[in-house]
Design a protein around this motif. Structure first.
Motif, PDB file in Angstrom:
ATOM      1  N   PHE A  58       0.806  -1.227   0.000  1.00  0.00           N
ATOM      2  CA  PHE A  58       0.000   0.000   0.000  1.00  0.00           C
ATOM      3  C   PHE A  58       0.836   1.272   0.000  1.00  0.00           C
ATOM      4  N   ARG A  59       2.079   1.210   0.474  1.00  0.00           N
ATOM      5  CA  ARG A  59       2.917   2.421   0.510  1.00  0.00           C
ATOM      6  C   ARG A  59       3.598   2.705  -0.829  1.00  0.00           C
ATOM      7  N   GLN A  60       3.491   1.788  -1.772  1.00  0.00           N
ATOM      8  CA  GLN A  60       4.118   1.994  -3.073  1.00  0.00           C
ATOM      9  C   GLN A  60       3.455   3.161  -3.807  1.00  0.00           C
ATOM     10  N   ALA A  61       4.288   4.014  -4.399  1.00  0.00           N
ATOM     11  CA  ALA A  61       3.767   5.108  -5.207  1.00  0.00           C
ATOM     12  C   ALA A  61       3.255   4.533  -6.525  1.00  0.00           C
ATOM     13  N   ASP A  62       2.880   5.391  -7.461  1.00  0.00           N
ATOM     14  CA  ASP A  62       2.326   4.942  -8.737  1.00  0.00           C
ATOM     15  C   ASP A  62       3.296   3.987  -9.436  1.00  0.00           C
ATOM     16  N   CYS A  63       2.879   2.727  -9.575  1.00  0.00           N
ATOM     17  CA  CYS A  63       3.710   1.701 -10.212  1.00  0.00           C
ATOM     18  C   CYS A  63       3.321   1.489 -11.670  1.00  0.00           C
ATOM     19  N   GLY A  64       2.434   2.340 -12.163  1.00  0.00           N
ATOM     20  CA  GLY A  64       2.019   2.220 -13.552  1.00  0.00           C
ATOM     21  C   GLY A  64       0.923   1.210 -13.796  1.00  0.00           C
TER      22      GLY A  64
END
Length: 564
Positions: free
Chosen positions: A103-109
């Motif tokens: 959930f902490r991942q930024a925009d991964c595409g």
């Protein structure tokens, strides 16, 4: 390529037609939603190569399950796992992840986000799911769940919700009758110990107050004795208790009564490796009785479970459905699943595929009884005296006189509706629509009329002609109260929603002129000498045709100019 079952294919097609918006699909526990997810991913990546997809869920068991199914349906895809619990954190074209890890991942595409167990997404706030979705503003979100509602917050789809609409829902009773899910059996019992005064906290019974009542030694002994007697011939018994202490009491009592049997306990305090080993032994049929406390409600797959026992109460419809669902899967040598309810849960929530869901702002105090003749709901506030006296009541719509049997005294107030009961014998109330008395009736024609009664608002009388046609055979009627208030009006709104109409008419005169879709069949239960309608079977085609006719009727006719 794996061939989907008919309902799985219907679900996949419905999702594919609507995947340009945020949608949710409902498949009961055991219906194989992982296969639908995997096949949708295969189709999406085949049509649109390179599409980045995230499959998000909340347990490592579900992560592994979804990952395995994707590899079965699309073995050549680049699929990775992002889950600390499984010791892997790999972002791939197709990433199957636990929400706690990613959930902490930024925009991964990611262009598409699929949520398994979508009912866990909160309605608002900054929870882990919403944080991850917000980090991918251009992604479409598709949800899968067996319970498309959240406790105290109503349905997870609709206006101003993350999911715009529910595009497909498979009925538990249909899948049971088709042989895809296991039938549910139940036993009778009448002795009760009331949980009077137990409060509701965060949408469920206060755990400390409830467990104090359930941990009564006499009740535990009586309930376990009743359970083991009724489940004597069952091969895999799954028991749900209130707390760790309560579960330990259940295990101790069961071992004392069945000293030679294999009995185990798993709770949140059980070490992970030990819990894994116990669950694997249960799945391998080396353990017959498995007691748990809030561990095996979701993500637990043991098809051979042929007895589910609730030695607890819950006010959560989602939790109730998930628990009963543990016994719905089919397995070799399994004919049905015995449901033993010692917490009044079936009577509290009703049929597991016809749960009545209330939103935060809807009143929950009033109980209503449905008239067996006209289907009207009347208040159950004054009913049965503690001594057994039953006051006859008149339905305020059709004047039918019949007894109301709630345990509330109109004079002294003895007993209250909606209280939690812990029974020391299991209740015989069937939790499945279509089983235990409900029968389907084919609909040949429908008639809509305005029904008027002096001193009361008019209602829409809907008469279904069933069984023989022509000439008209049996007739079954229901009354839809568009101009009433309170629960009857809410019921009318739900009646419209079942027919694909979001904005219910405000008057009966409007309703009688509308074009309504015709159900293929209605599900009815005998109530005395009358039939009571409890559900409808609509095809998507009938709903779409009716909508097209309504839109056409609303358009002005083309003007015709004649040249002289």
């Amino acid at each position: 390529m794996i061939k989907l079952r008919q309902y799985q294919q219907e679900c996949l097609d419905a999702i594919w037609r609507n995947c340009n918006r945020n949608i949710v699909a409902c498949l009961p526990t055991g219906a194989g939603k992982s296969h639908v997810i995997a096949e949708f991913i295969r189709r999406a990546t085949e049509q649109f190569p390179g599409t980045k997809i995230a499959v998000i869920t909340h347990t490592k068991e579900l992560v592994k399950q979804d990952f395995d199914k994707i590899l079965i349906h699309a073995p050549l895809l680049d699929v990775g796992i992002y889950c600390a619990g499984l010791g892997e954190k790999q972002l791939s074209q197709i990433t199957v992840a636990s929400i706690q890890s990613i959930f902490r991942q930024a925009d991964c595409g990611f262009e598409l986000i699929i949520i398994d167990e979508a009912h866990r997404i909160p309605a608002a706030g900054e929870g882990q799911y919403l944080q991850f979705i917000a980090a991918h503003p251009n992604a479409r979100v598709i949800g899968f769940t067996a319970t498309p509602y959240r406790l105290g917050g109503g349905y997870i789809y609709g206006k101003e919700r993350l999911f715009e609409s529910l595009v497909y829902e498979a009925r538990t009773c249909d899948l049971i009758q088709a042989g895809y899910l296991s039938p549910i059996a139940s036993f009778a019992g009448s002795k009760k110990a009331d949980l009077e005064g137990v409060h509701i906290q965060r949408g469920d019974f206060n755990l400390a107050e409830m467990s104090a009542r359930f941990e009564d030694e006499g009740l535990v002994e009586a309930a376990v004795s009743d359970l083991l007697t009724k489940a004597a011939n069952r091969k895999a018994i799954l028991i749900f208790g209130c707390t760790v202490k309560h579960c330990e009491m259940i295990v101790d009592q069961a071992r004392a009564m069945l000293p030679g049997d294999t009995i185990a306990l798993v709770t949140g305090k059980t070490p992970k490796l030990e819990r894994f080993e116990i669950i694997e032994q249960f799945k391998a049929r080396q353990i017959r009785i498995l007691v748990n406390c809030d561990v095996l409600t979701t993500g637990f797959d043991a098809p051979h479970v042929d007895c589910v026992a609730l030695l607890r109460a819950t006010a959560s419809p989602g939790l109730y459905v998930q628990i009963v669902g543990r016994g719905l899967r089919i397995a070799d040598g399994k004919t049905d699943c015995l449901l033993l309810d010692y917490g009044g849960n079936v009577s509290r929530h009703g049929l597991i595929d016809q749960i009545a869901i209330r939103g935060k702002n809807e009143a929950t105090k009033d109980k209503f009884i449905e008239c067996p003749v006209c289907g009207e709901f009347i208040s159950a506030s004054s009913i049965k005296h503690a001594c057994g006296w039953v006051k006859p009541r008149k339905c305020w719509n059709c004047d039918t006189v019949y007894p109301i049997t709630e345990d509330v005294c109109p004079s002294c107030g003895a007993g209250r509706p909606a209280r939690a009961n812990h029974t020391i014998e299991a209740a015989e109330i069937d939790p499945i629509t279509g089983i235990g008395g409900a029968v389907p009736k084919e609909v040949f024609d429908i008639e809509y009329r305005v029904h008027k009664k002096e001193g009361k608002p008019p209602s829409l009388r809907v008469t279904y002609f069933v069984d023989k046609y022509p000439p008209y055979g049996s007739q079954i009627s229901e009354w839809v109260c568009f101009e009433h208030t309170g629960f009857p009006r809410r019921k009318a709104v739900m009646w419209c929603a079942q027919r694909g109409i979001e904005n219910a008419p405000n008057t009966v005169s409007e309703a009688v002129k509308m074009i309504w879709p015709k159900p293929e069949r209605i599900w009815c239960k005998r109530d005395g000498k009358y039939w009571r309608i409890i559900d409808y079977d609509f095809t998507e085609e009938s709903i779409q045709k009716a909508e097209a006719k309504r839109l056409k009727a609303q358009q002005p006719e083309d003007e015709v100019f004649i040249q002289f």
